[in-house]
Design a protein around this motif. Structure first.
Motif, PDB file in Angstrom:
ATOM      1  N   ALA A  48       0.897  -1.434  -0.037  1.00  0.00           N
ATOM      2  CA  ALA A  48       0.032  -0.173   0.096  1.00  0.00           C
ATOM      3  C   ALA A  48       0.922   1.254   0.099  1.00  0.00           C
ATOM      4  CB  ALA A  48      -0.953  -0.172   1.342  1.00  0.00           C
ATOM      5  N   ALA A  49       0.369   2.247  -0.710  1.00  0.00           N
ATOM      6  CA  ALA A  49       0.811   3.674  -0.600  1.00  0.00           C
ATOM      7  C   ALA A  49       0.392   4.518   0.670  1.00  0.00           C
ATOM      8  CB  ALA A  49       0.867   4.310  -1.859  1.00  0.00           C
ATOM      9  N   VAL A  50       1.185   5.268   1.160  1.00  0.00           N
ATOM     10  CA  VAL A  50       0.951   5.899   2.272  1.00  0.00           C
ATOM     11  C   VAL A  50       1.185   7.591   2.136  1.00  0.00           C
ATOM     12  CG1 VAL A  50       0.864   6.617   4.790  1.00  0.00           C
ATOM     13  CG2 VAL A  50       1.275   4.257   3.931  1.00  0.00           C
ATOM     14  N   THR A  51       0.185   8.256   2.361  1.00  0.00           N
ATOM     15  CA  THR A  51       0.323   9.707   1.884  1.00  0.00           C
ATOM     16  C   THR A  51      -0.051  10.529   3.378  1.00  0.00           C
ATOM     17  OG1 THR A  51      -0.803   9.488  -0.226  1.00  0.00           O
ATOM     18  CG2 THR A  51      -0.689  11.684   0.916  1.00  0.00           C
ATOM     19  N   LEU A  52       0.892  11.375   3.589  1.00  0.00           N
ATOM     20  CA  LEU A  52       0.716  12.099   4.779  1.00  0.00           C
ATOM     21  C   LEU A  52       0.349  13.586   4.371  1.00  0.00           C
ATOM     22  CD1 LEU A  52       4.075  11.283   6.765  1.00  0.00           C
ATOM     23  CD2 LEU A  52       1.664  10.517   7.093  1.00  0.00           C
TER      24      LEU A  52
END
Length: 348
Positions: A132-136
């Motif tokens: 999964a990609a994680v965006t902050l």
């Protein structure tokens, strides 16, 4: 005139400042040909696919006092909350079970939420789904903190510049907030290899056409992987409570301009669009947006993350209604896609 602009775009692959200014000053004339062009470009690169990201609003504490924001530090009406690590993991696991491959952790600039805790959260999310990609989306931090988060697994970072014009920026923010600091953070994030997103509100108080032209010019220099814009929506407990909300139509025009400027960038159709118009999400997509962010936050806290009044968060903006969203997007002629949807960069 719009025909000449679009023909010149075909030749040059860009828009000049005077082209953008003309579009913004002649919305009625340009709307249909502009949208046809922006849809053509979007479909060429994204093939009528709409990427979804699972949004988790984990804290509504904020040290800042931005004059437009409902969770500003000075608003004592807000019921403040911070999600526990367990609640965050539960939201991610629920999203992963639905098929989400990108999670967006969004919060105010919360001094009571340690940077190290976000690092632990990133490790936890990658354990739940390593692919999964994680965006902050957590605001301004020192470069070394951004570097720690990148090393812990953060892939993307959203940080709206809000306004590139120094005087307009001052009108939107208290004196302790510096436009230069925001711009430096964006440069630091790019240096560290994040897929960087920026953006601005459309129709914010005191905004002029020239402010918008400057915003687009800055974005051309920044070359972001993502651009998130939405109409300004007023909040009753802010200094800007008496200013009218922005225009969904002008926001759609701005999305179309962004698509011409950034053919391969990820452009969301934002919740603010849906808040101001019952078909706002669709209008964003038909203008060139290719991303939508259903809300994975626990339903009990969604009302508290109120950046503006009457926020849409419980209907098709809610992740639990994903199947109905898929159906309605299909009726529009598009397809919801659950993949990561990384920035295309130089790929065709």
């Amino acid at each position: 005139m719009i025909g000449e602009i679009l023909k010149r775009y075909d030749d040059r692959g860009t828009l000049r400042d005077e082209d953008i200014r003309y579009i913004l000053e002649h919305e009625e004339e340009v709307r249909e040909p502009l949208f046809r062009k922006s849809r053509e470009i979007t479909e060429r690169h994204f093939h009528k696919k709409i990427y979804v990201r699972g949004l988790i609003e984990f804290s509504n504490y904020c040290k800042n006092n931005c004059y437009y924001c409902g969770i500003r530090g000075g608003n004592d009406e807000v019921v403040r909350y911070r999600l526990s690590k367990e609640a965050m993991e539960q939201a991610v696991k629920a999203g992963a079970a639905m098929g989400f491959k990108t999670f967006v952790l969004q919060g105010g600039e919360d001094p009571g939420f340690p940077d190290e805790e976000i690092t632990r959260w990133l490790h936890a999310i990658k354990k739940i789904d390593p692919e999964a990609a994680v965006t902050l989306s957590v605001g301004e931090r020192p470069k070394e903190v951004y570097a720690q988060w990148k090393a812990a697994g953060a892939d993307r970072f959203l940080l709206r510049h809000e306004s590139y014009d120094p005087e307009h920026y001052k009108k939107l923010h208290p004196s302790n907030m510096k436009r230069e600091s925001r711009i430096q953070c964006l440069k630091d994030l790019k240096d560290l290899g994040f897929q960087v997103g920026s953006g601005f509100m459309v129709g914010s108080p005191y905004q002029t056409v020239e402010n918008l032209v400057e915003d687009f010019r800055f974005l051309k220099e920044l070359q972001p992987a993502m651009v998130g814009i939405g109409p300004y929506v007023s909040h009753h407990a802010t200094p800007f409570k008496d200013f009218p909300s922005g225009s969904v139509e002008r926001t759609a025009i701005c999305i179309a301009i962004l698509r011409l400027l950034f053919p391969k960038a990820n452009l969301p159709s934002t919740t603010a669009m849906q808040t101001l118009a019952k078909d706002g999400r669709n209008r964003g997509i038909l203008a060139g947006a290719n991303v939508f962010m259903p809300n994975l936050s626990p339903p009990s806290v969604r009302d508290q993350y109120a950046l503006y009044d009457d926020k849409a968060a419980f209907q098709l903006e809610a992740a639990e209604n994903l199947e109905e969203l898929k159906r309605q997007i299909a009726e529009l002629g598009y397809e919801i896609v659950m993949s990561r949807g990384d920035y295309l960069d130089k790929e065709s």
